[in-house]
Write an enzyme that holds these catalytic residues in place. Structure first.
Site, PDB file in Angstrom:
ATOM      1  N   ARG A   1      41.477 -38.525 -87.655  1.00  0.00           N
ATOM      2  CA  ARG A   1      40.565 -37.385 -87.746  1.00  0.00           C
ATOM      3  C   ARG A   1      39.210 -37.864 -88.265  1.00  0.00           C
ATOM      4  O   ARG A   1      39.134 -38.897 -88.949  1.00  0.00           O
ATOM      5  CB  ARG A   1      41.143 -36.308 -88.667  1.00  0.00           C
TER       6      ARG A   1
ATOM      7  N   HIS B   1      36.432 -35.025 -82.992  1.00  0.00           N
ATOM      8  CA  HIS B   1      37.854 -34.716 -83.120  1.00  0.00           C
ATOM      9  C   HIS B   1      38.551 -34.813 -81.762  1.00  0.00           C
ATOM     10  O   HIS B   1      39.752 -35.075 -81.669  1.00  0.00           O
ATOM     11  CB  HIS B   1      38.038 -33.324 -83.713  1.00  0.00           C
TER      12      HIS B   1
ATOM     13  N   ARG C   1      40.791 -37.811 -80.387  1.00  0.00           N
ATOM     14  CA  ARG C   1      42.255 -37.809 -80.559  1.00  0.00           C
ATOM     15  C   ARG C   1      42.946 -37.240 -79.325  1.00  0.00           C
ATOM     16  O   ARG C   1      43.983 -37.739 -78.886  1.00  0.00           O
ATOM     17  CB  ARG C   1      42.623 -36.996 -81.805  1.00  0.00           C
TER      18      ARG C   1
END
Length: 412
Positions: free
Chosen positions: A248, A337, A340
């Site tokens: 993160r 983010h 991911r």
């Protein structure tokens, strides 16, 4: 014939000397002065409780802070309460509680007590986010209001303008935090029940949107953009570090040198920095180790790997990578983010085990029973997957140099 008590004088009180044991000077009508061996003198009002008819002492105050005249006045006020069948001690407790409700149990003070506990169960970045949201949207209007006076209409009126601006996620988070604070107040007996339960029904629900991310076949475009972007080396390394490790934004930005074990090739993020409060171990590949080697001359003497430009003693902001991606032209297409999601989608398409991917992303199984028994992080089995992912990122460079200095091999 009833005993007549001679009234006290200030001179007599001042000249009263301490003895081996405490003793009393009587002023009549239940008012007395207790003189202790340590020289302190305290006013007491002795009376019969209206309900039980048992004797009791009401502490009035310390002499000379409380003068003889004021002590007599307070004793008289107590007598007037007794005539009305009101116990002076109970009346005193009630007034103290009312004072606390107004001056001690304000919404701000109760929020601070709640937050002192709450911040122990969340990451530091998230704790900062919680407190800032309250400072920005709640405290300017509710901080001095006693929690007992907080009502649903009051909270709804406060949040409606935020809803009108379209900030529905902000409203959702604030209703959750307000409810947690009022639940805390309820549990500590400051209010009889939480009056804000269900206030979220008064607002529009935010539409659930996935974090903006690229498709797997757009990875070469991203790597090429990173390689050619006009950004600082630390920022470039941070973006690649987050992409390779699948962490993160806050976890990547806050990377500390003491979390890195180069000999074991493992990066261990402590529970305090993880969203779910559980330690997370990440296998380091040759590419991620190369990134650390590049950062050594810049920050090895510091605590954090990716240090802030403004203050090298602090880490990069968790939004640093996000802002850089916007400047690269990915606004609306990719947020940090979302790196991911890019990794997850690619690895799933390549047929890697779902459990390994979820462990790499530090996701906790939604099945609580399964999660309780499945404590493994599949570290050894994740190593080949992480090596493949780092190699895939390099190959996606399409001839550009990644920050690690390795040219692409071929496009997958």
């Amino acid at each position: 014939m009833a005993k007549v008590t001679t009234r006290l004088t200030d001179k007599e009180i001042k000249s009263a000397k301490p003895r081996d044991k405490e003793y009393y000077l009587f002023d009549g009508g239940g008012l007395r002065l207790r003189v202790k061996p340590n020289c302190s003198k305290h006013w007491l009002f002795n009376y019969y409780r209206p309900n039980s008819k048992k004797r009791a002492n009401l502490t009035l105050g310390k002499y000379p802070d409380l003068s003889l005249a004021i002590a007599r006045k307070q004793a008289q006020e107590a007598k007037e309460l007794i005539v009305q069948d009101i116990d002076p001690q109970e009346d005193k407790k009630r007034k103290q509680q009312e004072h606390k409700a107004v001056y001690q149990h304000t919404f701000f003070n109760v929020s601070k007590e709640w937050f002192d506990i709450k911040q122990e169960s969340v990451t530091p970045d998230y704790a900062v986010d919680i407190w800032r949201s309250l400072e920005l949207h709640i405290f300017p209007y509710l901080s001095t209001i006693p929690v007992k006076d907080i009502t649903a209409p009051l909270a709804i009126k406060l949040l409606k303008p935020i809803e009108a601006k379209g900030s529905l996620e902000t409203v959702k988070r604030l209703t959750q935090r307000l409810n947690e604070i009022m639940d805390f107040a309820t549990n500590y007996g400051l209010v009889n029940a939480n009056p804000l339960t269900g206030i979220k029904a008064a607002f529009k629900k935010p539409k659930k949107e996935n974090m903006a991310s690229l498709k797997p076949d757009e990875l070469p475009e991203l790597i090429n953009a990173i390689a050619n972007a006009s950004i600082k080396r630390t920022t470039r390394c941070l973006i690649e570090w987050q992409l390779h490790t699948m962490t993160r934004p806050s976890e990547a930005a806050g990377t500390r040198w003491d979390e890195i074990d180069l000999e074991a090739k493992i990066w261990t993020i402590p529970p305090a920095r993880m969203k779910k409060g559980r330690e997370h171990r990440i296998p380091l590949t040759s590419q991620t180790i190369a990134l650390l080697e590049i950062m050594k001359p810049i920050s090895k003497q510091r605590e954090f790997v990716f240090t802030s430009d403004r203050n090298p003693l602090k880490p990069c902001n968790s939004q640093t990578a996000n802002m850089a991606l916007k400047r690269m032209g990915f606004a609306g297409r990719l947020v940090s983010h979302g790196l991911r999601s890019l990794a997850s989608t690619t690895l799933n398409e390549q047929g890697f085990e779902a459990d390994l991917i979820e462990a790499a992303l530090a996701h906790i199984d939604g099945n609580q029973v399964r999660s309780a028994y499945n404590r493994t992080d599949y570290l050894e089995r994740r190593i080949p997957m992480m090596i493949w992912w780092s190699g895939h990122i390099e190959e996606a460079a399409q001839g550009s140099l990644s920050v690690t200095g390795t040219k692409q091999l071929k496009v997958i």
